[in-house]
Design a protein around this motif. Structure first.
Motif, PDB file in Angstrom:
ATOM      1  N   SER A  53      42.998  41.751  45.144  1.00 31.65           N
ATOM      2  CA  SER A  53      42.485  40.395  44.993  1.00 31.65           C
ATOM      3  C   SER A  53      41.291  40.381  44.047  1.00 31.65           C
ATOM      4  N   GLN A  54      41.237  39.333  43.242  1.00 31.94           N
ATOM      5  CA  GLN A  54      40.137  39.222  42.277  1.00 31.94           C
ATOM      6  C   GLN A  54      38.806  38.931  42.961  1.00 31.94           C
ATOM      7  N   SER A  55      38.873  38.261  44.120  1.00 28.86           N
ATOM      8  CA  SER A  55      37.640  37.853  44.782  1.00 28.86           C
ATOM      9  C   SER A  55      37.282  38.711  45.984  1.00 28.86           C
TER      10      SER A  55
ATOM     11  N   PRO B 249      44.954  41.118  38.929  1.00 23.96           N
ATOM     12  CA  PRO B 249      44.724  40.309  40.137  1.00 23.96           C
ATOM     13  C   PRO B 249      46.028  39.883  40.803  1.00 23.96           C
TER      14      PRO B 249
ATOM     15  N   ARG C 227      35.159  45.265  44.020  1.00 23.11           N
ATOM     16  CA  ARG C 227      33.731  45.541  43.843  1.00 23.11           C
ATOM     17  C   ARG C 227      33.396  46.957  44.295  1.00 23.11           C
TER      18      ARG C 227
END
Length: 450
Positions: A146-148, A172, A153
């Motif tokens: 997922s990008q978010s 993504p 991260r």
């Protein structure tokens, strides 16, 4: 029986009963448990089967749209829980349950589907296929997540801290919901099609089995198995095991662990390189020292200090062989001289002068006879040649044509009779001194007339 009695048709009665089923509030939504019976899988269409217990059986139908939502593979004899409505099928007059939802009785549907797919893929060898090794020093790493989410991260942070020269490229994808599995598979295929990545990481954070379910889908498992890139799977927590984890080349407990598996520690690599460099230099210096000692030992040997000692033994052996050769040659010469003497004595005792004279006389006679025979044969052959030339001259077509005769051709074919001719046909007349072109205006004596 009274004539005033009104009789119903079968259709009317069936419609009446169907109406009763449709408006009955207790039959509009029924929760039913039973064993699957008479089940024959029908791909991409409606499913027909029965539900039974020890004392009764009911027909069941599950339309394609409802069956597509079932997360497990129904099997004969499986005990299930279904929700549906009871209705009447008018053509046969039989009642049946129209199933809207179905799950295994006593075990979750997702877990059942997980176990079935796991068994299927294990039988195909996807879990035991040779695992691709991870490159030690990757330049580009593809990440499907997922990008978010926190996964990307954590991976970026870990890679930058350990091995900052590696490039991270995010593909993504949704990692939760019905559309997630096809999108994850499509991004895995995209990363492979790009062709310039070294490692592929897929994953998401923790969650329930429903949240992690896209990574238990068959389409994702087959995309991982078909990947040319080595795949690191990091799905859920350490205690969660998905189908993707089993098919992937390496499983990581967390996204951070996946990044640590994908890249080395840059400073450790530099330190190892320096240690290797020192070790190589020391080994090279030791090798040079050993070779110098060996060279000094060789230079001090008698081969270089007294090189004449190398061939002293050969010179002595050469002298011995030369002496033996002279002695053997003298023996051969003496034997040849004795043989010549014996032959000469024999020739002197048997002088062949008379035999030579007789042979000369016989040779002269034979030469005369040979000359006469050769002249006679030559004369006969000349006469035969003259006769043959005369015969050929008499048979020559040119000589015949010289007497006024000619022959006719049609193209390359010789015309042998008038049956080969037609009126207005162009022909060539060949004579002794040339050719003439002609056209047939009339044919006599043949089958055609004009």
């Amino acid at each position: 029986m009274s004539d005033s009695q009104q009789y119903l048709t079968v259709s009317a009665l069936t419609q009446y009963i169907k109406r009763k089923f449709d408006v009955d509030p207790y039959l509009g939504k029924v929760y039913l448990t039973g064993e699957i019976s008479n089940y024959r899988p029908r791909p991409r269409t409606h499913q027909y089967f029965s539900l039974k217990d020890d004392h009764a059986k009911i027909s069941a139908i599950m339309f394609k749209s409802a069956f597509a939502k079932v997360k497990f593979q129904p099997e004969e004899g499986m005990k299930v829980l279904v929700v549906g409505r009871i209705g009447l099928y008018e053509p046969s007059g039989s009642y049946q349950i129209y199933v809207e939802r179905m799950e295994p009785d006593g075990i979750g549907a997702l877990y059942q589907a997980y176990e079935q797919l796991k068994k299927k893929l294990a039988a195909e060898g996807l879990f035991t296929a040779p695992k691709k090794p991870l490159p030690r020093f990757p330049k580009r790493i593809a990440v499907v997540t997922s990008q978010s989410g926190a996964v990307i991260r954590d991976i970026i942070t870990t890679v930058r801290r350990r091995y900052p020269i590696a490039q991270i490229v995010l593909f993504p994808a949704q990692v939760q919901g019905d559309a997630a599995a096809p999108e994850i598979a499509r991004q895995i295929e995209r990363a492979n099609a790009t062709g310039n990545f070294d490692t592929l990481i897929i994953g998401r954070g923790g969650g329930s089995i429903e949240d992690l379910w896209p990574f238990n889908e068959e389409i994702v498992a087959r995309a991982i198995a078909a990947s040319a890139l080595p795949v690191i799977s990091s799905v859920g927590h350490e205690t969660d095991t998905t189908i993707a984890d089993l098919v992937a080349d390496v499983r990581a407990a967390t996204p951070t662990a996946a990044a640590e598996l994908a890249v080395p520690v840059y400073n450790d690599v530099l330190l190892q390189l320096k240690q290797d460099q020192t070790r190589v230099l020391n080994a090279f210096q030791n090798r040079v020292q050993r070779e110098r000692q060996r060279l000094a030992k060789l230079q001090a040997s008698y081969v270089f200090t007294q090189p004449n000692r190398l061939y002293e033994g050969y010179l002595q052996k050469l002298d011995q062989l030369t002496q033996r050769l002279k002695q053997a040659g003298q023996v051969q010469v003496n034997q040849a001289e004795l043989q010549v003497q014996r032959v000469t004595q024999g020739l002197i005792q048997q002088t062949p002068v008379h035999q030579v004279r007789q042979a000369q006389t016989q040779l002269a006679n034979l030469q005369q006879r040979l000359n006469r025979s050769a002249q006679l044969v030559t004369q006969q052959k000349r006469q035969q040649l003259a006769q043959a030339v005369q015969s050929l001259d008499l048979l020559s077509p040119l000589k015949i044509m010289g007497r006024g005769y000619a022959f006719v051709t049609d193209g390359e074919q010789v015309v042998h009779g008038v049956e080969q001719l037609q009126v207005q046909q162009a022909v060539t007349i060949h004579m002794a001194d040339g050719q003439a072109q002609a056209q047939i205006t009339k044919i006599d004596g043949g089958k055609r007339n004009g």
